[in-house]
Scaffold this active site. Structure first.
Site, short mmCIF file in Angstrom:
data_model
loop_
_atom_site.label_atom_id
_atom_site.label_comp_id
_atom_site.label_asym_id
_atom_site.label_seq_id
_atom_site.Cartn_x
_atom_site.Cartn_y
_atom_site.Cartn_z
N ARG A 159 0.83 -1.21 0.00
CA ARG A 159 0.00 0.00 0.00
C ARG A 159 0.86 1.25 0.00
O ARG A 159 0.53 2.25 -0.66
CB ARG A 159 -0.95 0.01 1.19
CG ARG A 159 -1.95 1.14 1.15
CD ARG A 159 -3.05 0.96 2.18
NE ARG A 159 -2.54 0.98 3.55
CZ ARG A 159 -3.31 0.82 4.63
NH1 ARG A 159 -4.61 0.62 4.49
NH2 ARG A 159 -2.79 0.84 5.84
N LYS A 262 -3.19 6.49 1.18
CA LYS A 262 -2.95 6.84 2.58
C LYS A 262 -1.93 7.98 2.64
O LYS A 262 -0.80 7.84 3.11
CB LYS A 262 -2.47 5.62 3.38
CG LYS A 262 -2.68 5.77 4.88
CD LYS A 262 -2.47 4.46 5.59
CE LYS A 262 -2.64 4.60 7.10
NZ LYS A 262 -4.03 4.95 7.49
N GLU A 298 -16.83 6.13 4.23
CA GLU A 298 -15.78 5.80 5.20
C GLU A 298 -15.93 6.68 6.43
O GLU A 298 -16.43 7.81 6.35
CB GLU A 298 -14.41 6.00 4.55
CG GLU A 298 -13.25 5.42 5.31
CD GLU A 298 -11.98 5.38 4.46
OE1 GLU A 298 -11.82 4.43 3.67
OE2 GLU A 298 -11.16 6.31 4.57
#
Length: 416
Positions: A159, A262, A298
């Site tokens: 990620r 992220k 989210e």
């Protein structure tokens, strides 16, 4: 000569000397800084600034460093942490961090373990001006087998590599990433809570640390990892249901944007709504899609699921939702346990009519939603402050694997 002074100041926070790392490593690090300090003092003296504040400060640091080396040589006491009162913060930050650097000429260096403390950076650093920064959240736990373990670190490495590509940054090789995480856990072993008492939270961070004026990629990058002993993310405790409110003004992400990365810049914008929600008595905020304002996307820092009978749903990954490692693990575990798991949009109306709602993330693990409030209407899920049945099942199934209380048939757990 300013940098050695900064480094020594970091080292003088002697908590880092109390950890269980090899004395030879401590000695070599300190001796290296001593040599650097002596060089800086010689430079200051040659410039006829022997009585300057800088020279006096460096001499003071050198004296304290010598005393610290003597103290370590006599024995390093263990860290003193009340494991029953751990919160989620930096009250018990670990003593050692990892730092690696990248340049166009050399690529990534091997990195090194250093005392936790400030890192020198110019005000023209790319990350301070244009925001090149991605990070990860991970945990090391003392397992039922009496050893510290990690959970799917390869997924965090992947990620971060995806985030680096999105922000035009050099990816950290998976082998270096996982190796550095293991080194940090081993170096900070005293900060890993006893089994069942919490975890050592790990924060890998990749930033554009090189200076630049015009918009563009940084000429240099820094990859660092720091850690802290932590307990439950929400103040009520790990299994206490949380109260969420649906945000009706702002959106966390939009199609084609950065919601699936992220990146550091994705998080501070949610503070304005999160802080307002907490003042009103809610634990956090859940965001709707930017197109229709009809579908859950989210929570501020975690993924969301709904439960109806034996069907579990979670919003699909379409670039606006973070591909959580815990999210993926719960999807796989739920299917193994006989649930039908759908990665489909969840309308706000559907969520209000669900049997349960829960959130997932490295920090929150699996957290039961006690209530969801939308346009003044409050839907209560958990009875008497107890987590939902399916939520509790998923939490126990996941944490049993993470803490080696049950067999890891998927090969997710990595011993340090």
């Amino acid at each position: 000569y300013l940098v050695p002074g900064i480094i020594i100041s970091c080292m003088l926070g002697t908590r880092w000397l109390k950890q269980s790392i090899p004395w030879t490593l401590v000695r070599n690090m300190m001796q290296g800084v001593q040599r650097t300090t002596r060089g800086s003092l010689a430079h200051v003296s040659s410039e006829r600034h022997t009585c300057s504040p800088m020279a006096l400060s460096l001499r003071g640091h050198q004296k304290r460093l010598t005393r610290a080396m003597a103290s370590v040589a006599e024995g390093r006491p263990a860290v003193k942490i009340d494991w029953d009162k751990l919160g989620f913060g930096l009250d018990n930050v670990a003593s050692t961090m990892y730092v690696a650097r990248w340049t166009q000429e050399t690529g990534w260096d091997k990195g090194q373990l250093l005392p936790y403390g400030p890192m020198p950076m110019l005000p023209s650093a790319q990350v301070l001006n244009y925001g090149q920064a991605v990070f990860e959240g991970m945990k090391a736990q003392q397992s039922a087998k009496g050893r510290p373990v990690l959970f799917r670190p390869d997924q965090n490495a992947a990620r971060m590599q995806a985030g680096a590509a999105r922000l035009s940054m050099p990816p950290v090789p998976e082998q270096q990433f996982v190796g550095a995480v293991k080194d940090i856990v081993a170096a900070n072993n005293d900060f890993v809570p006893p089994h069942g008492k919490g975890s050592l939270y790990l924060r890998p961070l990749l930033i554009g640390s090189g200076p630049i004026l015009g918009l563009g990629p940084a000429p240099e990058y820094t990859f660092t990892i720091y850690a802290a002993a932590v307990g439950a993310y929400f103040k009520g405790g790990q299994l206490t249901p949380i109260d969420l409110i649906v945000e009706e003004r702002f959106h966390r992400a939009a199609p084609g944007g950065m919601g699936g990365t992220k990146a550091a810049g994705n998080y501070s914008p949610v503070l304005v709504t999160q802080l307002e929600a907490k003042k009103a008595g809610y634990s956090d905020v859940v965001y709707l899609d930017a197109k229709t304002d009809q579908y859950l996307e989210e929570v501020s820092s975690c993924n969301v699921f709904s439960v109806k009978g034996k069907v579990i749903k979670t919003p699909p990954l379409q670039g606006t939702i973070l591909p959580g490692v815990t999210r993926r693990s719960i999807i796989e575990l739920a299917r193994l346990r006989g649930y039908t798991v759908l990665e489909e949009p969840i309308s706000i109306q559907e969520a209000m009519e669900s049997d349960e709602v829960f959130t997932t993330g490295t920090a929150v693990v699996v957290s039961s939603v006690g209530s969801l409030t939308y346009k003044g209407q409050r839907r209560t899920y958990a009875a008497d402050g107890q987590p939902g049945k399916t939520t509790l099942e998923m939490y126990q199934a996941l944490t049993d694997i993470q803490q080696e209380r049950s067999e890891d048939t998927q090969g997710w757990v990595v011993p340090v």
